[in-house]
Design a protein around this motif. Sequence first.
Motif, PDB file in Angstrom:
ATOM      1  N   THR A 106       0.889  -1.168  -0.047  1.00 26.41           N
ATOM      2  CA  THR A 106      -0.086   0.056   0.097  1.00 26.41           C
ATOM      3  C   THR A 106       0.723   1.217   0.067  1.00 26.41           C
ATOM      4  OG1 THR A 106       0.008   0.051   2.335  1.00 26.41           O
ATOM      5  CG2 THR A 106      -1.783  -0.932   1.202  1.00 26.41           C
ATOM      6  N   GLY A 107       2.037   1.249   0.101  1.00 25.63           N
ATOM      7  CA  GLY A 107       3.060   2.175   0.013  1.00 25.63           C
ATOM      8  C   GLY A 107       2.795   3.050   1.412  1.00 25.63           C
ATOM      9  N   GLY A 108       2.627   2.481   2.713  1.00 27.57           N
ATOM     10  CA  GLY A 108       2.911   3.069   3.974  1.00 27.57           C
ATOM     11  C   GLY A 108       1.469   3.025   4.824  1.00 27.57           C
ATOM     12  N   VAL A 109       0.652   2.138   4.502  1.00 27.90           N
ATOM     13  CA  VAL A 109      -0.524   1.955   5.494  1.00 27.90           C
ATOM     14  C   VAL A 109       0.018   0.667   6.472  1.00 27.90           C
ATOM     15  CG1 VAL A 109      -2.653   0.668   5.776  1.00 27.90           C
ATOM     16  CG2 VAL A 109      -2.414   2.271   3.700  1.00 27.90           C
ATOM     17  N   LYS A 110       0.110   1.156   7.758  1.00 18.60           N
ATOM     18  CA  LYS A 110       0.595   0.455   8.745  1.00 18.60           C
ATOM     19  C   LYS A 110      -0.350   0.435   9.927  1.00 18.60           C
ATOM     20  CE  LYS A 110       4.532   1.996  10.275  1.00 18.60           C
ATOM     21  NZ  LYS A 110       5.784   2.874  10.935  1.00 18.60           N
ATOM     22  N   SER A 111      -0.072  -0.737  10.678  1.00 14.18           N
ATOM     23  CA  SER A 111      -1.020  -1.122  11.759  1.00 14.18           C
ATOM     24  C   SER A 111      -1.158   0.059  12.866  1.00 14.18           C
ATOM     25  CB  SER A 111      -0.724  -2.566  12.460  1.00 14.18           C
ATOM     26  OG  SER A 111       0.304  -2.226  13.207  1.00 14.18           O
ATOM     27  N   ARG A 112      -2.141   0.518  13.178  1.00 14.48           N
ATOM     28  CA  ARG A 112      -2.356   1.426  14.289  1.00 14.48           C
ATOM     29  C   ARG A 112      -2.384   0.963  15.599  1.00 14.48           C
ATOM     30  NH1 ARG A 112      -0.449   4.555  11.320  1.00 14.48           N
ATOM     31  NH2 ARG A 112       0.503   4.967  13.214  1.00 14.48           N
ATOM     32  N   CYS A 113      -3.400   0.102  15.975  1.00 17.09           N
ATOM     33  CA  CYS A 113      -3.516  -0.739  16.970  1.00 17.09           C
ATOM     34  C   CYS A 113      -4.593  -1.619  17.162  1.00 17.09           C
ATOM     35  CB  CYS A 113      -3.703   0.509  18.364  1.00 17.09           C
ATOM     36  SG  CYS A 113      -5.408   1.170  17.981  1.00 17.09           S
ATOM     37  N   ILE A 114      -4.484  -2.591  18.213  1.00 13.07           N
ATOM     38  CA  ILE A 114      -5.597  -3.516  18.442  1.00 13.07           C
ATOM     39  C   ILE A 114      -6.605  -2.716  19.270  1.00 13.07           C
ATOM     40  CG2 ILE A 114      -6.024  -5.539  19.327  1.00 13.07           C
ATOM     41  CD1 ILE A 114      -3.028  -6.186  18.921  1.00 13.07           C
ATOM     42  N   PRO A 115      -7.697  -2.155  18.795  1.00 13.65           N
ATOM     43  CA  PRO A 115      -8.504  -1.475  19.697  1.00 13.65           C
ATOM     44  C   PRO A 115      -9.030  -2.437  21.139  1.00 13.65           C
ATOM     45  CG  PRO A 115      -9.768  -2.412  17.880  1.00 13.65           C
ATOM     46  CD  PRO A 115      -8.487  -2.558  17.866  1.00 13.65           C
ATOM     47  N   PHE A 116      -9.639  -1.983  22.258  1.00  9.80           N
ATOM     48  CA  PHE A 116      -9.777  -2.680  23.390  1.00  9.80           C
ATOM     49  C   PHE A 116     -11.352  -3.289  23.019  1.00  9.80           C
ATOM     50  CE2 PHE A 116      -7.159   0.631  25.450  1.00  9.80           C
ATOM     51  CZ  PHE A 116      -6.345  -0.542  26.156  1.00  9.80           C
ATOM     52  N   GLU A 117     -11.980  -2.761  22.220  1.00 14.35           N
ATOM     53  CA  GLU A 117     -13.223  -3.520  21.813  1.00 14.35           C
ATOM     54  C   GLU A 117     -13.042  -3.780  20.465  1.00 14.35           C
ATOM     55  OE1 GLU A 117     -16.821  -1.610  23.073  1.00 14.35           O
ATOM     56  OE2 GLU A 117     -15.936  -1.178  25.053  1.00 14.35           O
ATOM     57  N   GLU A 118     -12.791  -5.115  20.204  1.00 16.15           N
ATOM     58  CA  GLU A 118     -12.651  -5.599  18.626  1.00 16.15           C
ATOM     59  C   GLU A 118     -13.781  -5.796  17.973  1.00 16.15           C
ATOM     60  OE1 GLU A 118      -9.477  -8.370  18.212  1.00 16.15           O
ATOM     61  OE2 GLU A 118      -8.302  -7.637  20.195  1.00 16.15           O
ATOM     62  N   GLU A 119     -14.225  -5.532  16.920  1.00 24.35           N
ATOM     63  CA  GLU A 119     -15.317  -6.128  16.199  1.00 24.35           C
ATOM     64  C   GLU A 119     -14.943  -7.394  15.411  1.00 24.35           C
ATOM     65  OE1 GLU A 119     -16.592  -2.888  13.761  1.00 24.35           O
ATOM     66  OE2 GLU A 119     -15.672  -1.426  15.221  1.00 24.35           O
ATOM     67  N   HIS A 120     -16.068  -8.247  15.017  1.00 22.08           N
ATOM     68  CA  HIS A 120     -15.717  -9.215  14.402  1.00 22.08           C
ATOM     69  C   HIS A 120     -16.033  -9.163  12.788  1.00 22.08           C
ATOM     70  CE1 HIS A 120     -14.899 -13.547  13.574  1.00 22.08           C
ATOM     71  NE2 HIS A 120     -16.123 -13.634  12.680  1.00 22.08           N
ATOM     72  N   ILE A 121     -15.362  -9.040  11.935  1.00 21.60           N
ATOM     73  CA  ILE A 121     -15.423  -8.448  10.550  1.00 21.60           C
ATOM     74  C   ILE A 121     -15.277  -9.866   9.631  1.00 21.60           C
ATOM     75  CG2 ILE A 121     -14.264  -7.205   8.645  1.00 21.60           C
ATOM     76  CD1 ILE A 121     -13.236  -5.254  10.942  1.00 21.60           C
ATOM     77  N   SER A 122     -14.350 -10.808   9.978  1.00 21.41           N
ATOM     78  CA  SER A 122     -14.408 -11.925   9.316  1.00 21.41           C
ATOM     79  C   SER A 122     -13.566 -12.882  10.316  1.00 21.41           C
ATOM     80  CB  SER A 122     -13.559 -11.652   7.916  1.00 21.41           C
ATOM     81  OG  SER A 122     -12.599 -12.313   7.616  1.00 21.41           O
ATOM     82  N   ASP A 123     -13.376 -14.194   9.543  1.00 22.37           N
ATOM     83  CA  ASP A 123     -12.864 -15.239  10.294  1.00 22.37           C
ATOM     84  C   ASP A 123     -11.299 -15.508   9.991  1.00 22.37           C
ATOM     85  OD1 ASP A 123     -14.945 -16.088  11.703  1.00 22.37           O
ATOM     86  OD2 ASP A 123     -15.542 -17.513  10.236  1.00 22.37           O
ATOM     87  N   VAL A 124     -10.998 -14.681   9.156  1.00 13.50           N
ATOM     88  CA  VAL A 124      -9.516 -14.827   8.623  1.00 13.50           C
ATOM     89  C   VAL A 124      -8.787 -13.607   8.290  1.00 13.50           C
ATOM     90  CG1 VAL A 124     -10.102 -17.069   7.372  1.00 13.50           C
ATOM     91  CG2 VAL A 124     -10.125 -14.878   6.311  1.00 13.50           C
ATOM     92  N   CYS A 125      -7.360 -13.598   8.465  1.00 12.49           N
ATOM     93  CA  CYS A 125      -6.518 -12.415   8.173  1.00 12.49           C
ATOM     94  C   CYS A 125      -6.710 -11.710   6.710  1.00 12.49           C
ATOM     95  CB  CYS A 125      -5.054 -12.748   8.146  1.00 12.49           C
ATOM     96  SG  CYS A 125      -3.929 -11.554   7.973  1.00 12.49           S
ATOM     97  N   ALA A 126      -6.940 -10.406   6.904  1.00 12.61           N
ATOM     98  CA  ALA A 126      -7.250  -9.895   5.554  1.00 12.61           C
ATOM     99  C   ALA A 126      -5.852  -9.749   4.535  1.00 12.61           C
ATOM    100  CB  ALA A 126      -7.584  -8.196   5.803  1.00 12.61           C
ATOM    101  N   CYS A 127      -4.799 -10.351   5.043  1.00 13.05           N
ATOM    102  CA  CYS A 127      -3.621 -10.245   4.240  1.00 13.05           C
ATOM    103  C   CYS A 127      -3.555 -11.764   3.887  1.00 13.05           C
ATOM    104  CB  CYS A 127      -2.414  -9.804   4.958  1.00 13.05           C
ATOM    105  SG  CYS A 127      -0.981  -9.708   4.011  1.00 13.05           S
ATOM    106  N   CYS A 128      -3.201 -12.661   4.745  1.00 14.07           N
ATOM    107  CA  CYS A 128      -2.696 -13.997   4.241  1.00 14.07           C
ATOM    108  C   CYS A 128      -4.008 -15.019   4.490  1.00 14.07           C
ATOM    109  CB  CYS A 128      -1.834 -14.449   5.293  1.00 14.07           C
ATOM    110  SG  CYS A 128      -2.199 -14.725   7.115  1.00 14.07           S
TER     111      CYS A 128
END
Lengths: 479, 479
Positions: free
Chosen positions: A443-465
């Motif tokens: 992406t030319g620079g998009v980095k992980s910002r943080c794991i929020p204290f209240e995580e949402e469930h978006i999918s079961d798998v990693c959006a990368c691998c």
Amino acid sequence: MAQQKKRVEDITSMDVDFAQWYTDVVKKAELADYSSVKGCMVYEPYGYAIWENIQREMDTRFKKLGVQNVCMPLLIPEGLLQKEKDHIDGFAPECAVVTQGGGEELSEKLYIRPTSEVLFCEHYQKKIHSYRDLPKLYNQWCSVLRWEKTTRPFLRGMEFLWQEGHTMHETAEEAQEFTLKMLRVYEEVYRDALAIPPVVGKKTEKEKFAGAEATYTLEPMMHNGVALQGGTTHYFGDGFAKAFGITFTGRDNQLHTPLQTSWGMSTRLVGAVIMVHGDDNGLVLPPRIAPVQVVIVPIAQHKPGVLEKAAELRDRLSEKFRVKLDDSDNSPGWKFAQYEMQGVPLRIEIGPKDIENGQCMLARRDNGDKWPAPLEDLENTITAVLDVIHDSMLHKAQENMDQKTHVAHDHEEFLDIAKNKPGFIKAMWCGDSACEDKLKEETGGVKSRCIPFEEEHISDVCACCGKPAKHMLYWGRQY
Amino acid sequence: MAQQKKRVEDITSMDVDFAQWYTDVVKKAELADYSSVKGCMVYEPYGYAIWENIQREMDTRFKKLGVQNVCMPLLIPEGLLQKEKDHIDGFAPECAVVTQGGGEELSEKLYIRPTSEVLFCEHYQKKIHSYRDLPKLYNQWCSVLRWEKTTRPFLRGMEFLWQEGHTMHETAEEAQEFTLKMLRVYEEVYRDALAIPPVVGKKTEKEKFAGAEATYTLEPMMHNGVALQGGTTHYFGDGFAKAFGITFTGRDNQLHTPLQTSWGMSTRLVGAVIMVHGDDNGLVLPPRIAPVQVVIVPIAQHKPGVLEKAAELRDRLSEKFRVKLDDSDNSPGWKFAQYEMQGVPLRIEIGPKDIENGQCMLARRDNGDKWPAPLEDLENTITAVLDVIHDSMLHKAQENMDQKTHVAHDHEEFLDIAKNKPGFIKAMWCGDSACEDKLKEETGGVKSRCIPFEEEHISDVCACCGKPAKHMLYWGRQY
């Protein structure tokens, strides 16, 4: 009734060039100036006054928690800096080094502090002997220096102002709890003083502070969707304490090693205030940290009684607010534009007709609303209006962040958003730093910002691998 | 009823060894500690809190006069420092010099600021164009560094905290007036915040700041009769402004050079507070700058209701005062000695019998008085008592200074006093610096302190050479 907005000359439009808009606002509002020392800036009165107000908001909260201010030396002998290996490796290359003093070459180099962990540890080593000496909750307001040749006022520079808190505790639980407590204090300052809603959470292993066991972060989103890393708290465990031989006799009469935290926020907060709230007319300052909360502009000030009434109003309101009366011979129109550009939250206009009617006109900077208000009981009106402005600014910033926060369910969607939509991305992650590296590169620079204290469930798998997901992460570009 | 004074162990008696008494008090009260950086100290929480309170007293007064705080860089490039010749000659030899940064040798040396005249001038050169830009009334709170290998906490050291004001004015009259105005502000801080009566006046040509046209000084007398140069204000004329090419278009549409002042006070003030007011039991702090103004010591705290009542009292009084409740399991006697040593102005004792009678015991630190006071309306009682303590401490300091100020009518008397009586000497002077040199040498260190604004007529001739007198001077040894 909303006022028609005019673009201020000399300020580039945000939409045309956000970086230039920022530079123009800093210069035009006289917040900061460049100096002949490459990488160092001059904090001018108006910019420094914003920082002083932020300091007061923070310092009052620190003291309520029992935190005590101290002042450590500016210089660190090389031998002391070397005591913790990760630390010297991380900081030495970016330090300014004193090699001459009093006209002579020094036998040991002195480093200008890039941060003061080692100085606090050296002092604690002398002062901590028993569990009765704990906790130690020290903080320092100072400037630190990290070699950097480019200056971006308030955002990046060689020297910057900050506070650094360094605490020592009897147990890991207490230290971990304190790390989170300070994070909450920082969040409160963001929301209640700066009217900024940050994303708050834990850094990944890859992004945490070298030497820390855990790093927590506050990441507000600027108006253009870019994140600012604007405050961190760290739980250190006993790494530094062991390196410095700090021990105490516990309640069990045995020797123990204390547990450490540190936490810091800097003048970057001023940059956040500019970039979250500002608009094409210049600054928009949150009322609680604005150097001038209310500006009084007399109308037809040559007419008898106007300036006297305006001065009387200034004296009266100064008891409760930070007030400025501009009785210069500039036109009202010039003054309106001037204080809009400086982001003064509330303007009072008062002219002969207003005086006759026992009223004045109020005008909000944040949304341009303008309406008449009785002079009687004006203090209560202003108190209420400033609170409304604060809430409204916080809400607007939250809306901007919500609008510019996107959900990516899979790899393709992630790359598409990163390419086409500015802002944060919420996406699942497997826990492997290789995926962070890959997404950053793709992406030319998009980095992980943080794991929020209240995580949402978006999918079961990693959006990368595509492997099973462990956490939901916030992702984004950063200053 | 005066309480019998007990000497505190670990503190050397003032009369036995004043210097050791000072060191003992600083250490025992945990005001400051040595660091591994030779010449630099750690300001511990209690010492730093005194400085913060002094800062607040000063800063509030500065702002009322329209002074604005700024922050200049820590580092000065060699070329910039060289712009004013007297300045580089005076300061360069005592500077710490950065020669490496970011892992490389620098092409131009950077000096850690020993004072910031040149940085202010560089900035003013860019900002001052018209008489409308004047006056500029800027101040900076920071630390400065002057090479020095010995540390005497708060009195002498390589790095110290201070404020430095630098102002620019349209006319010489206005600048000279401002120089004296700041002197009066400093004097007010001494008298009204620190309860210290300084001698105030003008420095002789020999003793003035290099580059200044006139230097004014505040010189409080320590308990042992030695002076502390504790604050100066300078009128600079246009020397720096010319060197930096600062000009402005005046009301007459011609180019003019602005006129400059500077003024500074430092953490030496903390040293003055210790040495003017302290006694053999430790610190005696003036109420308006004491970190803790009132300490509450519960008596028989194991008895039901005592701690609850003490905590209730603390919460109530904290609305108006800086209050500490010591509910630790140390004995009341230990606590009494502890807070006497820390110089807390007022102690409240409260036990079961007091609660029954709706009263508490009050005890003054400065004179040991102890008496019962009703809990009802205690806020007003304490407000009044703290004011009385302040006035009483100021009076006592004045008495000490009066007793230790001696009049010398001629040379013989001057030498006799200098040899046998600690304190200040008032004597006439011809105006020649050769007489200052001679008296200093003959007495082993008695120097001219200042020409007071109200001179007395002691004799017609100089107390050194016998030629016709021009001024009355204060003389004395100094820290």
